[in-house]
Design a protein around this motif. Structure first.
Motif, PDB file in Angstrom:
ATOM      1  N   ARG A  53       0.813  -1.215   0.000  1.00  0.00           N
ATOM      2  CA  ARG A  53       0.000   0.000   0.000  1.00  0.00           C
ATOM      3  C   ARG A  53       0.851   1.272   0.000  1.00  0.00           C
ATOM      4  O   ARG A  53       0.321   2.368  -0.226  1.00  0.00           O
ATOM      5  CB  ARG A  53      -0.930   0.000   1.218  1.00  0.00           C
ATOM      6  CG  ARG A  53      -1.955  -1.123   1.221  1.00  0.00           C
ATOM      7  CD  ARG A  53      -2.759  -1.120   2.512  1.00  0.00           C
ATOM      8  NE  ARG A  53      -3.478   0.136   2.698  1.00  0.00           N
ATOM      9  CZ  ARG A  53      -4.135   0.439   3.824  1.00  0.00           C
ATOM     10  NH1 ARG A  53      -4.147  -0.407   4.844  1.00  0.00           N
ATOM     11  NH2 ARG A  53      -4.768   1.600   3.920  1.00  0.00           N
ATOM     12  N   VAL A  54       2.142   1.134   0.242  1.00  0.00           N
ATOM     13  CA  VAL A  54       3.006   2.312   0.384  1.00  0.00           C
ATOM     14  C   VAL A  54       3.277   3.043  -0.927  1.00  0.00           C
ATOM     15  O   VAL A  54       3.246   4.282  -0.968  1.00  0.00           O
ATOM     16  CB  VAL A  54       4.333   1.916   1.075  1.00  0.00           C
ATOM     17  CG1 VAL A  54       5.313   3.092   1.081  1.00  0.00           C
ATOM     18  CG2 VAL A  54       4.066   1.445   2.495  1.00  0.00           C
ATOM     19  N   PRO A  55       3.563   2.322  -2.054  1.00  0.00           N
ATOM     20  CA  PRO A  55       3.922   3.035  -3.294  1.00  0.00           C
ATOM     21  C   PRO A  55       2.917   4.087  -3.733  1.00  0.00           C
ATOM     22  O   PRO A  55       3.304   5.111  -4.310  1.00  0.00           O
ATOM     23  CB  PRO A  55       4.038   1.908  -4.321  1.00  0.00           C
ATOM     24  CG  PRO A  55       4.424   0.713  -3.519  1.00  0.00           C
ATOM     25  CD  PRO A  55       3.681   0.863  -2.220  1.00  0.00           C
ATOM     26  N   ARG A  56       1.637   3.878  -3.469  1.00  0.00           N
ATOM     27  CA  ARG A  56       0.638   4.855  -3.924  1.00  0.00           C
ATOM     28  C   ARG A  56       0.829   6.214  -3.256  1.00  0.00           C
ATOM     29  O   ARG A  56       0.367   7.232  -3.791  1.00  0.00           O
ATOM     30  CB  ARG A  56      -0.762   4.317  -3.643  1.00  0.00           C
ATOM     31  CG  ARG A  56      -1.180   4.356  -2.176  1.00  0.00           C
ATOM     32  CD  ARG A  56      -2.533   3.754  -1.937  1.00  0.00           C
ATOM     33  NE  ARG A  56      -2.509   2.313  -2.142  1.00  0.00           N
ATOM     34  CZ  ARG A  56      -3.541   1.513  -1.880  1.00  0.00           C
ATOM     35  NH1 ARG A  56      -4.668   2.040  -1.427  1.00  0.00           N
ATOM     36  NH2 ARG A  56      -3.454   0.214  -2.077  1.00  0.00           N
ATOM     37  N   TYR A  57       1.460   6.222  -2.080  1.00  0.00           N
ATOM     38  CA  TYR A  57       1.705   7.492  -1.395  1.00  0.00           C
ATOM     39  C   TYR A  57       3.011   8.136  -1.839  1.00  0.00           C
ATOM     40  O   TYR A  57       3.315   9.270  -1.442  1.00  0.00           O
ATOM     41  CB  TYR A  57       1.709   7.270   0.120  1.00  0.00           C
ATOM     42  CG  TYR A  57       0.408   6.698   0.624  1.00  0.00           C
ATOM     43  CD1 TYR A  57      -0.757   7.450   0.570  1.00  0.00           C
ATOM     44  CD2 TYR A  57       0.338   5.391   1.106  1.00  0.00           C
ATOM     45  CE1 TYR A  57      -1.970   6.918   0.999  1.00  0.00           C
ATOM     46  CE2 TYR A  57      -0.864   4.852   1.533  1.00  0.00           C
ATOM     47  CZ  TYR A  57      -2.011   5.623   1.479  1.00  0.00           C
ATOM     48  OH  TYR A  57      -3.213   5.099   1.893  1.00  0.00           O
ATOM     49  N   LEU A  58       3.770   7.435  -2.655  1.00  0.00           N
ATOM     50  CA  LEU A  58       4.981   7.992  -3.240  1.00  0.00           C
ATOM     51  C   LEU A  58       4.719   8.529  -4.646  1.00  0.00           C
ATOM     52  O   LEU A  58       5.151   9.622  -4.997  1.00  0.00           O
ATOM     53  CB  LEU A  58       6.086   6.936  -3.290  1.00  0.00           C
ATOM     54  CG  LEU A  58       6.668   6.501  -1.941  1.00  0.00           C
ATOM     55  CD1 LEU A  58       7.583   5.297  -2.134  1.00  0.00           C
ATOM     56  CD2 LEU A  58       7.437   7.645  -1.291  1.00  0.00           C
ATOM     57  N   TYR A  59       4.015   7.754  -5.437  1.00  0.00           N
ATOM     58  CA  TYR A  59       3.734   8.173  -6.807  1.00  0.00           C
ATOM     59  C   TYR A  59       2.513   7.407  -7.312  1.00  0.00           C
ATOM     60  O   TYR A  59       2.087   6.406  -6.729  1.00  0.00           O
ATOM     61  CB  TYR A  59       4.936   7.890  -7.725  1.00  0.00           C
ATOM     62  CG  TYR A  59       5.239   6.414  -7.888  1.00  0.00           C
ATOM     63  CD1 TYR A  59       4.655   5.669  -8.910  1.00  0.00           C
ATOM     64  CD2 TYR A  59       6.081   5.756  -6.997  1.00  0.00           C
ATOM     65  CE1 TYR A  59       4.912   4.314  -9.052  1.00  0.00           C
ATOM     66  CE2 TYR A  59       6.345   4.409  -7.125  1.00  0.00           C
ATOM     67  CZ  TYR A  59       5.764   3.692  -8.152  1.00  0.00           C
ATOM     68  OH  TYR A  59       6.015   2.339  -8.280  1.00  0.00           O
ATOM     69  N   SER A  60       1.980   7.906  -8.407  1.00  0.00           N
ATOM     70  CA  SER A  60       0.890   7.215  -9.093  1.00  0.00           C
ATOM     71  C   SER A  60       1.059   7.457 -10.591  1.00  0.00           C
ATOM     72  O   SER A  60       1.814   8.336 -11.011  1.00  0.00           O
ATOM     73  CB  SER A  60      -0.482   7.729  -8.617  1.00  0.00           C
ATOM     74  OG  SER A  60      -0.600   9.117  -8.875  1.00  0.00           O
ATOM     75  N   VAL A  61       0.386   6.681 -11.392  1.00  0.00           N
ATOM     76  CA  VAL A  61       0.461   6.802 -12.845  1.00  0.00           C
ATOM     77  C   VAL A  61      -0.888   7.279 -13.354  1.00  0.00           C
ATOM     78  O   VAL A  61      -1.920   6.649 -13.113  1.00  0.00           O
ATOM     79  CB  VAL A  61       0.843   5.468 -13.510  1.00  0.00           C
ATOM     80  CG1 VAL A  61       0.898   5.630 -15.021  1.00  0.00           C
ATOM     81  CG2 VAL A  61       2.170   4.960 -12.965  1.00  0.00           C
ATOM     82  N   SER A  62      -0.871   8.415 -14.050  1.00  0.00           N
ATOM     83  CA  SER A  62      -2.103   8.975 -14.610  1.00  0.00           C
ATOM     84  C   SER A  62      -1.884   9.306 -16.074  1.00  0.00           C
ATOM     85  O   SER A  62      -1.018  10.117 -16.416  1.00  0.00           O
ATOM     86  CB  SER A  62      -2.494  10.250 -13.834  1.00  0.00           C
ATOM     87  OG  SER A  62      -3.640  10.848 -14.403  1.00  0.00           O
ATOM     88  N   GLU A  63      -2.642   8.636 -16.931  1.00  0.00           N
ATOM     89  CA  GLU A  63      -2.549   8.836 -18.384  1.00  0.00           C
ATOM     90  C   GLU A  63      -1.119   8.653 -18.887  1.00  0.00           C
ATOM     91  O   GLU A  63      -0.628   9.418 -19.711  1.00  0.00           O
ATOM     92  CB  GLU A  63      -3.067  10.232 -18.764  1.00  0.00           C
ATOM     93  CG  GLU A  63      -4.531  10.451 -18.414  1.00  0.00           C
ATOM     94  CD  GLU A  63      -5.015  11.835 -18.800  1.00  0.00           C
ATOM     95  OE1 GLU A  63      -4.166  12.643 -19.250  1.00  0.00           O
ATOM     96  OE2 GLU A  63      -6.216  12.105 -18.662  1.00  0.00           O
ATOM     97  N   GLY A  64      -0.450   7.647 -18.352  1.00  0.00           N
ATOM     98  CA  GLY A  64       0.895   7.327 -18.795  1.00  0.00           C
ATOM     99  C   GLY A  64       1.987   8.196 -18.200  1.00  0.00           C
ATOM    100  O   GLY A  64       3.155   8.074 -18.590  1.00  0.00           O
ATOM    101  N   HIS A  65       1.644   9.073 -17.273  1.00  0.00           N
ATOM    102  CA  HIS A  65       2.624   9.961 -16.652  1.00  0.00           C
ATOM    103  C   HIS A  65       2.700   9.681 -15.150  1.00  0.00           C
ATOM    104  O   HIS A  65       1.690   9.386 -14.510  1.00  0.00           O
ATOM    105  CB  HIS A  65       2.264  11.433 -16.878  1.00  0.00           C
ATOM    106  CG  HIS A  65       2.216  11.826 -18.318  1.00  0.00           C
ATOM    107  ND1 HIS A  65       3.353  12.022 -19.080  1.00  0.00           N
ATOM    108  CD2 HIS A  65       1.158  12.055 -19.153  1.00  0.00           C
ATOM    109  CE1 HIS A  65       3.011  12.372 -20.304  1.00  0.00           C
ATOM    110  NE2 HIS A  65       1.678  12.385 -20.381  1.00  0.00           N
ATOM    111  N   LEU A  66       3.922   9.797 -14.623  1.00  0.00           N
ATOM    112  CA  LEU A  66       4.100   9.642 -13.185  1.00  0.00           C
ATOM    113  C   LEU A  66       3.658  10.911 -12.469  1.00  0.00           C
ATOM    114  O   LEU A  66       4.016  12.017 -12.869  1.00  0.00           O
ATOM    115  CB  LEU A  66       5.570   9.342 -12.853  1.00  0.00           C
ATOM    116  CG  LEU A  66       6.089   7.945 -13.212  1.00  0.00           C
ATOM    117  CD1 LEU A  66       7.574   7.845 -12.890  1.00  0.00           C
ATOM    118  CD2 LEU A  66       5.318   6.862 -12.452  1.00  0.00           C
ATOM    119  N   VAL A  67       2.891  10.742 -11.429  1.00  0.00           N
ATOM    120  CA  VAL A  67       2.398  11.863 -10.627  1.00  0.00           C
ATOM    121  C   VAL A  67       2.920  11.684  -9.201  1.00  0.00           C
ATOM    122  O   VAL A  67       2.788  10.605  -8.623  1.00  0.00           O
ATOM    123  CB  VAL A  67       0.854  11.928 -10.634  1.00  0.00           C
ATOM    124  CG1 VAL A  67       0.364  13.080  -9.765  1.00  0.00           C
ATOM    125  CG2 VAL A  67       0.337  12.054 -12.057  1.00  0.00           C
TER     126      VAL A  67
END
Length: 273
Positions: A53-67
């Motif tokens: 569950r930790v990676p989602r609080y570091l980054y996420s992928v939206s429309e092919g881009h890292l957020v």
């Protein structure tokens, strides 16, 4: 005798490399033992590890881009606070060091009083005083209050580093500059400070490491830095161990990077001399 010098200098490099490897192995082994103890303690308490569950609080992928996630955004706030505070603390340290070396009795007394006041009171108390007492009088924001508190605190220690660097410049350099008619300002700017900078830079970078660690206290006045973001997520998810380990790893990454820069500077200065 000269023919032996390359052999001596060449033989010292592998020995130094070996020593660094051994130091890193010790760090890795120690970290592994500590992690093992924590995992064992968590197992005894029946803690359910949820690292996935930790990676989602570091980054996420939206429309092919890292957020960037909340932890990385908090890290950016930490870097902003630390970066601005580092610049201001260096300026405050320079002015304080020059005042301490000044021929003016008043300047020396004011600088000494500032040093004694800052170095003999906790940073947390100074932070609360500036935010709750001083900032309402002048209308400072939370960010400005945090930067001011860190700058004043770190500036007191930076001033001693800068003063030591100035005193390391040979007295003959001062006398030579005075003999050609340079004023005090031009002596500092063109003669003393360029030479002192070589001695000051590595310890000032090391002081920046302390500044980054001390910046975690700004979370106490609701600055949403890395620590505050972590506390906010923990309150929502109860991922206590996982998130605190992650936050500690991010701080460790930042400080180790600066420590590596310090070592590189020290090596270059040693080669230059």
């Amino acid at each position: 005798m000269n023919t032996c010098d390359p052999l001596i200098s060449g033989g010292s490099a592998p020995a130094e490399t070996k020593r660094h490897i051994i130091d890193w192995l010790k760090v890795v082994v120690t970290a592994g033992l500590l992690a093992g103890l924590v995992f064992a303690g968590g197992a005894e308490l029946g803690y359910n590890w949820q690292w996935y569950r930790v990676p989602r609080y570091l980054y996420s992928v939206s429309e092919g881009h890292l957020v960037a996630g909340p932890l990385l955004r908090g890290m950016m706030v930490t870097l902003q606070v630390s970066g601005v505070s580092l610049l201001l603390s260096s300026l405050i340290g320079l002015v304080t060091a020059i005042c301490r070396l000044s021929g003016s009795f008043t300047a020396r007394v004011v600088a000494r009083a500032y040093l004694e006041l800052i170095r003999n009171t906790p940073l947390l108390v100074q932070l609360f005083f500036i935010y709750f007492v001083f900032s309402p009088l002048v209308g400072l924001s939370r960010f400005a209050s945090a930067v001011l508190a860190l700058s004043l605190f770190e500036g007191a220690y930076a001033s001693e580093i800068i003063r030591a660097g100035i005193l390391a410049v040979p007295r003959g350099q001062w006398e030579a500059a005075e003999s050609i008619g340079l004023g005090r300002y031009r002596i500092y700017r063109h003669v003393v400070l360029p030479q002192a900078l070589r001695h000051m830079t590595p310890p000032l970078v090391s002081q920046a490491v302390s500044l980054i660690k001390d910046s975690a206290l700004v979370s106490t006045i609701a600055i949403y830095d890395l620590t505050m973001k972590g506390q906010e997520i923990i309150a929502e998810t109860y991922l206590v161990f996982e998130l605190w380990f992650t936050i500690a790893a991010i701080y460790l990454m930042l400080t180790l990077s600066l420590s590596l820069i310090t070592r590189m500077m020290e090596k270059r200065l040693a080669m230059a001399t």
